[in-house]
Each structure stands twice: as structure tokens, then as C-alpha cells.
Design an enzyme around this catalytic site. Structure first.
Site, mmCIF file in Angstrom:
data_model
loop_
_atom_site.group_PDB
_atom_site.id
_atom_site.type_symbol
_atom_site.label_atom_id
_atom_site.label_comp_id
_atom_site.label_asym_id
_atom_site.label_seq_id
_atom_site.Cartn_x
_atom_site.Cartn_y
_atom_site.Cartn_z
ATOM 1 N N ASP A 37 -51.922 -50.057 49.964
ATOM 2 C CA ASP A 37 -53.336 -50.462 50.167
ATOM 3 C C ASP A 37 -53.872 -51.301 49.014
ATOM 4 O O ASP A 37 -54.536 -52.309 49.227
ATOM 5 C CB ASP A 37 -54.257 -49.275 50.531
ATOM 6 C CG ASP A 37 -54.417 -48.207 49.471
ATOM 7 O OD1 ASP A 37 -53.672 -48.218 48.465
ATOM 8 O OD2 ASP A 37 -55.303 -47.334 49.657
ATOM 9 N N ALA A 121 -54.656 -31.531 47.683
ATOM 10 C CA ALA A 121 -53.359 -31.508 48.363
ATOM 11 C C ALA A 121 -52.908 -32.900 48.780
ATOM 12 O O ALA A 121 -51.804 -33.091 49.265
ATOM 13 C CB ALA A 121 -53.434 -30.600 49.584
ATOM 14 N N SER A 125 -59.748 -34.886 50.761
ATOM 15 C CA SER A 125 -60.995 -34.129 50.904
ATOM 16 C C SER A 125 -62.149 -34.913 50.272
ATOM 17 O O SER A 125 -63.291 -34.826 50.739
ATOM 18 C CB SER A 125 -60.868 -32.753 50.253
ATOM 19 O OG SER A 125 -60.564 -32.883 48.892
ATOM 20 N N SER A 126 -61.870 -35.713 49.247
ATOM 21 C CA SER A 126 -62.975 -36.459 48.621
ATOM 22 C C SER A 126 -63.455 -37.600 49.500
ATOM 23 O O SER A 126 -64.669 -37.813 49.622
ATOM 24 C CB SER A 126 -62.608 -36.938 47.210
ATOM 25 O OG SER A 126 -61.380 -37.577 47.223
ATOM 26 N N ASP A 170 -58.036 -44.282 52.443
ATOM 27 C CA ASP A 170 -58.556 -42.956 52.800
ATOM 28 C C ASP A 170 -59.952 -43.068 53.413
ATOM 29 O O ASP A 170 -60.265 -42.430 54.416
ATOM 30 C CB ASP A 170 -58.621 -42.046 51.563
ATOM 31 C CG ASP A 170 -57.310 -42.034 50.797
ATOM 32 O OD1 ASP A 170 -56.286 -42.432 51.375
ATOM 33 O OD2 ASP A 170 -57.311 -41.630 49.617
#
Ligand code: GLA
Length: 383
Positions: A37, A121, A125-126, A170
Site C-alpha cells: 500500500d 493482533a 482495531s485502530s 486498513d
């Protein structure tokens, strides 16, 4: 009780009254296209059925008050004169700040935050929190949702406010994914296509239960090496180098930089091949590309650890597995396997046992369904 209900119920006890909106944004697993990316390349991530949720009600005084179910902690800040601090609220503040920088009129809210994306992990999540916060601000401030713009806001919040130098993958998948599909994204133009997952195949995320510190510095080092390689080839990013050009000139590159570049250039091609394999439902080809990606990340890009190599090897030898690879930034965290749906139970127990014997660690397995990107639901009418 599921988390969407929990955030709504807790709203009543923490703030009194009913929340007006429910914002949700998913975590992700990257199927293929790792570390491409930030080289303006291609990626093929999938939003998972684990998310961050915010039940919220607008405020008129320019303040944000949030209670986190995970941390059992309330935080409050003013949208005028935002100041950096520490902890989970920084993601929300960072998003608010970038929305303001983008010239949007941002209003405040009271909200309850909850989520089930495992933290640290490599399942983003952020990004899920950033996009749920963006959805919350968009709802109360009444601006239109533009996936690419909001993903960039989330990325900038992470880069400039939180201080993590991530790419756009993400946030884009959390913002723009479609249920049942992976997101084929061109990280230069931000154009994307939804590619359906082949029938009969399960996406199994395998958490090695290992985490490595210093991921940020290793990540930044990889970025710098990729930039050095692009400079050597005289192009803006490694996206602009094909395998032929690489083979013709790579002899003059320093060995480590040469291998980093080789990973990116071959990985970009693997993403294109994986999209073609998905479109024709060729899971054998798709699995082979997963395996090749892992080898390249292990040997050329050097972002795996022993635990990732062990769990991937344990998965790859299982007859129900079409292919497996590490996923995300690497150095620990999760791998992903494509598995014949009908044989999933046997796959998980065998790989868990094999991995336990070789590594001494207990793995966690998440069978993930491709889900929708960030969404907002109006629960009650407010003025
Ligand atoms: C992390 C970053 C992404 C991407 C991956 C590697 O997840 O947040 O932007 O660079 O690593 O593919």
C-alpha cells in the site's frame, strides 16, 4: 449480549436517555498484497465480522464525551483547541482534528464505544475505531459520507496525531467494503472494486499469540528501503517498476534493498493474479498465490517471525487448506488461511495441535465472514 446492544444499553445508564445513532466500522484481514500500500501498489483486504461500535447522541456545545466499555473509562474533550494526550481517545481526537483540517464543520456528541476486534493482533482495531468515529462525526455534523475521503482522514489521524506511519489499506477497507466481497484497491488512485469470495471457502485468521515490540521501527525501515529502491529505478514508487525492468537492473542494487523491491514487485503481480483467480473461482490458484506471498514475505521482505512461519507451515500441510500466509504488518500477530468450508473443524484442531507442539504457544482461530464497511443507523429521531 452482542456489542451493538451493549453500547445502546450502556448509553442509557451512563448518559441517560436514548442514543440517536449507532455507528459501526469493521476490522480487516488482508487476503494478499502485503506492504504494497505504501508503494502505491495493489491490495486485496476483506472487512471482517468484528467491529468497533459507537452508540451516540449529538451535543450542541462542541464537546465530545465517550465512555469505553473495554477500558471502563470515560473521557471528555472540546473540539475547540484539541490537545494531544495518551490512550484510546487519541484516535477519536485525531479524526476530529483531521475533519477540521479538511474544512468540515464538526459537532460534538456523547457516545459509548465498544468493539470485538482483538487489539494488537494485526486486524486493524485502530482503523475500525477511526472509521466508527468518522461515521459518528458525519452523522451529528450532517456531512455526506465519502469512503475514500474518510479513509484518508483516518489515515492522517493515525499518521499525524497518533504517530503511526501506516498506509491507506486498513482505513479504505473499513470505510468501503461490501458484504460477501474482498476489496481490490489501487492504493495510488484509490479506485476499488468489490470481488466476491469464492463459494465453499472459509477465511480462517490464525493468531499466533505472539506480539513483537519495535514493529514501528522495523516498518519504517522497510518503507525507507522501498523508497531507496524506487529512487534507484528513478520512479515515484515501486508500483512503477515491472518484473522485466527489475530483472534488467537489479544486479546493481544492494542485496537487502534488492530483495525488498523484489517482494513488492512480485506481490503486486500476485494481487492482480489473485483477483483473476477469485473472479473465476479458482481457489487452487488463489491458495498457491497465498503460499508464494508468504515465502516472499519470509525470505525477501523478512517480516515474519518463527511463530508465523510455524503456523503457516502447519496450515499449508493440512489437506483442507488451499493456501496460507502471514497477514498485516508482520513480526508476530496473525496469519490467514483459505480452507475448505466443509472440513473446517478438523483443520482448526489439527493446526492448533501442530502449532502447539512446534511453538509451545496456544493459537486463536477466527473464522471470518466478509462484511460491510462503516455504517450508521439512526435509532431515534432527534432535532
Ligand atoms: C499495516 C499498515 C498497513 C499496511 C500493512 C502491511 O497493517 O497499517 O497500511 O502497510 O501493515 O501490508
Amino acid at each position: 449480549m452482542d456489542i451493538s446492544k451493549q453500547v445502546i444499553t450502556t448509553f442509557k445508564t451512563q448518559f441517560g436517555g436514548e442514543p440517536t445513532f449507532l455507528a459501526r466500522a469493521p476490522g480487516r484481514v488482508n487476503l494478499i498484497g502485503e506492504h504494497t500500500d505504501y508503494n502505491d501498489g495493489f491490495v486485496l483486504p476483506m472487512a471482517i465480522d468484528r467491529a468497533a461500535w459507537i452508540a451516540l447522541h449529538p451535543r450542541d456545545d462542541g464537546r465530545v464525551r465517550v465512555y469505553s466499555l473495554d477500558y471502563e473509562e470515560k473521557a471528555e474533550f472540546s473540539l475547540d483547541g484539541l490537545h494531544k494526550g495518551k490512550g484510546w481517545t487519541e484516535y477519536i481526537k485525531g479524526v476530529a482534528n483531521e475533519l477540521k483540517v479538511a474544512g468540515l464543520q464538526v459537532k460534538g456528541w456523547d457516545g459509548i464505544l465498544g468493539g470485538d476486534v482483538p487489539k494488537g493482533a494485526g486486524l486493524s482495531s485502530s482503523a475500525a475505531l477511526e472509521l466508527a468515529a468518522a461515521r459518528a462525526f458525519a452523522a451529528v455534523s450532517k456531512f455526506d459520507w465519502n469512503s475514500a475521503q474518510m479513509a484518508q482522514i483516518g489515515q492522517k489521524a493515525e499518521n499525524r496525531w497518533v504517530g503511526v506511519n501506516c498506509g491507506i489499506m486498513d482505513q479504505m477497507v473499513s470505510a468501503a467494503a461490501q458484504a460477501g466481497h474482498a476489496l481490490f484497491l489501487d492504493c495510488r488512485s484509490l479506485e476499488y472494486e468489490h470481488v466476491p469470495l469464492p463459494d465453499g471457502v472459509a477465511v480462517v485468521v490464525m493468531d499466533t499469540s505472539t506480539r513483537r515490540g519495535l514493529v514501528d521501527s522495523a516498518y519504517n525501515e522497510r518503507r525507507a528501503q522501498c523508497e531507496a529502491a524506487a529512487k534507484f529505478f528513478g520512479v515515484p514508487a515501486l508500483r512503477d517498476v515491472n518484473l522485466e525492468e527489475f530483472n534488467a537492473k537489479s544486479g546493481d542494487l544492494e542485496n537487502t534493498v534488492m530483495r525488498r523491491a523484489r517482494h513488492i514487485i512480485t506481490e503486486n503481480q500476485r494481487v492482480l493474479d489473485a483477483v483473476a483467480a477469485m473472479r473465476t473461482g479458482n481457489v487452487q490458484d488463489l491458495g498457491r498465490l497465498f503460499n508464494e506471498s508468504h515465502t516472499s514475505l519470509r525470505d525477501d521482505f523478512e517480516v515474519t517471525n518463527e511463530a508465523l512461519n510455524q503456523i503457516v507451515a502447519a496450515a499449508q500441510v493440512h489437506p483442507a487448506c488451499f493456501g496460507a500466509r502471514m497477514t498485516g504488518a508482520g513480526f508476530g500477530g496473525c496469519a490467514v488461511a483459505l480452507v475448505d468450508e466443509k472440513q473446517m473443524g478438523g483443520f482448526i484442531s489439527t493446526v492448533a495441535e501442530n502449532y502447539r507442539q512446534h511453538s509451545g504457544f496456544e493459537a486463536q482461530f477466527y473464522v471470518c465472514l466478509p462484511s460491510e464497511g462503516a455504517s450508521i443507523v439512526q435509532l431515534t429521531i432527534s432535532d
